[in-house]
Design a protein around this motif. Structure first.
Motif, PDB file in Angstrom:
ATOM      1  N   VAL A 282       0.834  -1.208   0.000  1.00 21.13           N
ATOM      2  CA  VAL A 282       0.000   0.000   0.000  1.00 21.13           C
ATOM      3  C   VAL A 282       0.872   1.263   0.000  1.00 21.13           C
ATOM      4  O   VAL A 282       0.631   2.206  -0.760  1.00 21.13           O
ATOM      5  N   MET A 283       1.928   1.269   0.831  1.00 22.44           N
ATOM      6  CA  MET A 283       2.795   2.450   0.918  1.00 22.44           C
ATOM      7  C   MET A 283       3.468   2.762  -0.405  1.00 22.44           C
ATOM      8  O   MET A 283       3.547   3.918  -0.832  1.00 22.44           O
TER       9      MET A 283
ATOM     10  N   TRP B 293       4.129   5.948  -5.240  1.00 16.33           N
ATOM     11  CA  TRP B 293       4.247   6.004  -6.702  1.00 16.33           C
ATOM     12  C   TRP B 293       3.170   6.908  -7.295  1.00 16.33           C
ATOM     13  O   TRP B 293       3.435   7.705  -8.208  1.00 16.33           O
ATOM     14  N   ALA B 294       1.959   6.808  -6.754  1.00 14.82           N
ATOM     15  CA  ALA B 294       0.858   7.641  -7.251  1.00 14.82           C
ATOM     16  C   ALA B 294       1.192   9.122  -7.065  1.00 14.82           C
ATOM     17  O   ALA B 294       0.933   9.949  -7.937  1.00 14.82           O
ATOM     18  N   LYS B 295       1.800   9.435  -5.921  1.00 11.15           N
ATOM     19  CA  LYS B 295       2.162  10.825  -5.632  1.00 11.15           C
ATOM     20  C   LYS B 295       3.236  11.318  -6.604  1.00 11.15           C
ATOM     21  O   LYS B 295       3.091  12.366  -7.235  1.00 11.15           O
ATOM     22  N   ASN B 296       4.304  10.515  -6.737  1.00 11.68           N
ATOM     23  CA  ASN B 296       5.427  10.931  -7.581  1.00 11.68           C
ATOM     24  C   ASN B 296       5.059  11.037  -9.047  1.00 11.68           C
ATOM     25  O   ASN B 296       5.725  11.736  -9.810  1.00 11.68           O
TER      26      ASN B 296
ATOM     27  N   SER C  19      -1.915  -0.304   8.259  1.00  9.71           N
ATOM     28  CA  SER C  19      -1.918   0.870   9.133  1.00  9.71           C
ATOM     29  C   SER C  19      -1.586   2.156   8.380  1.00  9.71           C
ATOM     30  O   SER C  19      -1.997   3.236   8.768  1.00  9.71           O
ATOM     31  N   HIS C  20      -0.825   2.034   7.288  1.00  5.41           N
ATOM     32  CA  HIS C  20      -0.502   3.214   6.495  1.00  5.41           C
ATOM     33  C   HIS C  20      -1.783   3.806   5.904  1.00  5.41           C
ATOM     34  O   HIS C  20      -2.545   3.108   5.246  1.00  5.41           O
ATOM     35  N   VAL C  21      -2.026   5.071   6.165  1.00  6.98           N
ATOM     36  CA  VAL C  21      -3.205   5.726   5.609  1.00  6.98           C
ATOM     37  C   VAL C  21      -2.813   6.395   4.286  1.00  6.98           C
ATOM     38  O   VAL C  21      -2.032   7.334   4.267  1.00  6.98           O
ATOM     39  N   PRO C  22      -3.329   5.886   3.165  1.00  6.56           N
ATOM     40  CA  PRO C  22      -2.940   6.441   1.872  1.00  6.56           C
ATOM     41  C   PRO C  22      -3.390   7.895   1.729  1.00  6.56           C
ATOM     42  O   PRO C  22      -4.457   8.271   2.218  1.00  6.56           O
TER      43      PRO C  22
ATOM     44  N   GLU D 128      11.199  -3.711  -7.356  1.00  7.19           N
ATOM     45  CA  GLU D 128      10.612  -4.264  -8.584  1.00  7.19           C
ATOM     46  C   GLU D 128       9.195  -3.767  -8.790  1.00  7.19           C
ATOM     47  O   GLU D 128       8.758  -3.515  -9.913  1.00  7.19           O
ATOM     48  N   LEU D 129       8.462  -3.630  -7.692  1.00  9.35           N
ATOM     49  CA  LEU D 129       7.098  -3.118  -7.776  1.00  9.35           C
ATOM     50  C   LEU D 129       7.098  -1.718  -8.417  1.00  9.35           C
ATOM     51  O   LEU D 129       6.329  -1.446  -9.343  1.00  9.35           O
ATOM     52  N   LEU D 130       7.994  -0.853  -7.939  1.00  9.08           N
ATOM     53  CA  LEU D 130       8.051   0.511  -8.473  1.00  9.08           C
ATOM     54  C   LEU D 130       8.458   0.513  -9.948  1.00  9.08           C
ATOM     55  O   LEU D 130       7.899   1.252 -10.759  1.00  9.08           O
TER      56      LEU D 130
END
Lengths: 152, 151
Positions: free
Chosen positions: B9-10, B15-18, B32-35, B116-118
């Motif tokens: 999720v993080m 990635w969405a932000k960048n 727990s990470h709040v997107p 790899e995900l990024l």
């Protein structure tokens, strides 16, 4: 051949991957009355059979597991199946355990996700299942689970 | 009930932000990470989830069979990152085993780690879907089950 129209199957799977795999077995149930147990409210209109919802629980959630056991017991009393088939996980194990007490024939299909070893529930199912299946030929064994094919 | 999967999720959120991508939806469970940069819900109902799969162009998920089979069913390319028990993301390492064998299936790409995900997300437009799988289990399994049930 005698008609199996009146024979009843109780098909059990936890929500998610277990459930998706269970639904892929439906052609095998065609001649039967089928009822289902899952842990989420799936669309009954696609099932051609009643869906019973029980509490989701895993081995580390004792209280939930006890509640789920009673819920499964109640469904068994109401549904009176001739067969139980499950693709896991703990609610499926609970159903075949209770099914054994009622002399119901039971089938455990271990998830295709367990390609290197059986799930914990799949190992425990040894004591309760009439037939225990793995979806991986390499995991089948004369004294262990059988391989009858897979869900793909 | 699934354990949290913050790594996935993080990273997607980051990635969405960048990349200023704003049409991502995530079911994040108990993570727990709040997107901040993606739309999300802790849990979707089964029918909401089905609808999301159909609407999506690409699926990014853990290496769980529910997501994988749905992606194949709806012919959506999928990036799957295995949950690791060693990082407290699952109760055992079966998703690593799953990731190994599903990596051979057309339409499935495995992200073995966050880097790899990024990278995969950067080249997301190049991902291809496989051909749709059949709706049901192998004829062999169906026949064997039928034989047992009818005997």
């Amino acid at each position: 051949m005698k008609s199996n129209k009146q024979k009843r199957i109780l098909a059990v799977a936890s929500a998610g991957g277990h459930w998706v795999q269970l639904l892929r077995l439906r052609p095998a149930f065609e001649a039967f009355n089928v009822e289902y147990i899952s842990t989420l409210d799936y669309d009954e209109s696609e099932l051609n059979g009643k869906l019973h919802i029980v509490t989701d629980a895993n081995i580390s959630e004792k209280m939930k597991a006890i509640i789920m056991f009673f819920q499964v017991f109640w469904v068994l009393i109401k549904a009176r199946p001739n067969f139980i088939i499950t693709t896991g996980a703990l609610p499926g194990l609970a159903t075949i355990l209770l099914g054994k007490l009622f002399f119901i024939k039971t089938i455990w299909v271990d998830s295709i996700a367990n390609s290197e070893q059986l799930s914990l529930s799949g190992k425990a199912a040894k004591y309760f299942a009439t037939v225990r299946l793995t979806q991986w030929p390499g995991l089948s064994h004369t004294d262990g689970p059988a391989y009858w094919g897979n869900v793909l | 009930m699934q354990l949290p999967f913050d790594r996935l999720v993080m990273r997607v959120d980051e990635w969405a932000k960048n990349n200023s991508v704003n049409d991502i939806f995530a079911q994040i469970g108990d993570t727990s990470h709040v997107p901040e940069n993606i739309n999300y819900a802790p849990y979707l109902t089964p029918s909401e989830a089905e609808e999301m799969f159909q609407k999506s162009e690409v699926i990014v998920s853990h290496a769980g069979m529910g997501s994988v089979l749905n992606a194949l069913k709806y012919k959506k390319p999928i990036i799957a990152m295995p949950r690791l028990a060693s990082k407290g993301e699952h109760r055992n390492e079966h998703q690593l085993a799953t990731a190994k064998w599903i990596s051979d299936i057309d339409g499935i790409t495995i992200a073995w780690d966050e880097d790899e995900l990024l990278e995969l997300l950067d080249s997301v437009d190049n991902l291809k879907s496989g051909s749709a799988i059949s709706n049901y289990a192998s004829p062999e399994l169906i026949q064997n089950l039928r034989r047992f049930l009818l005997e």
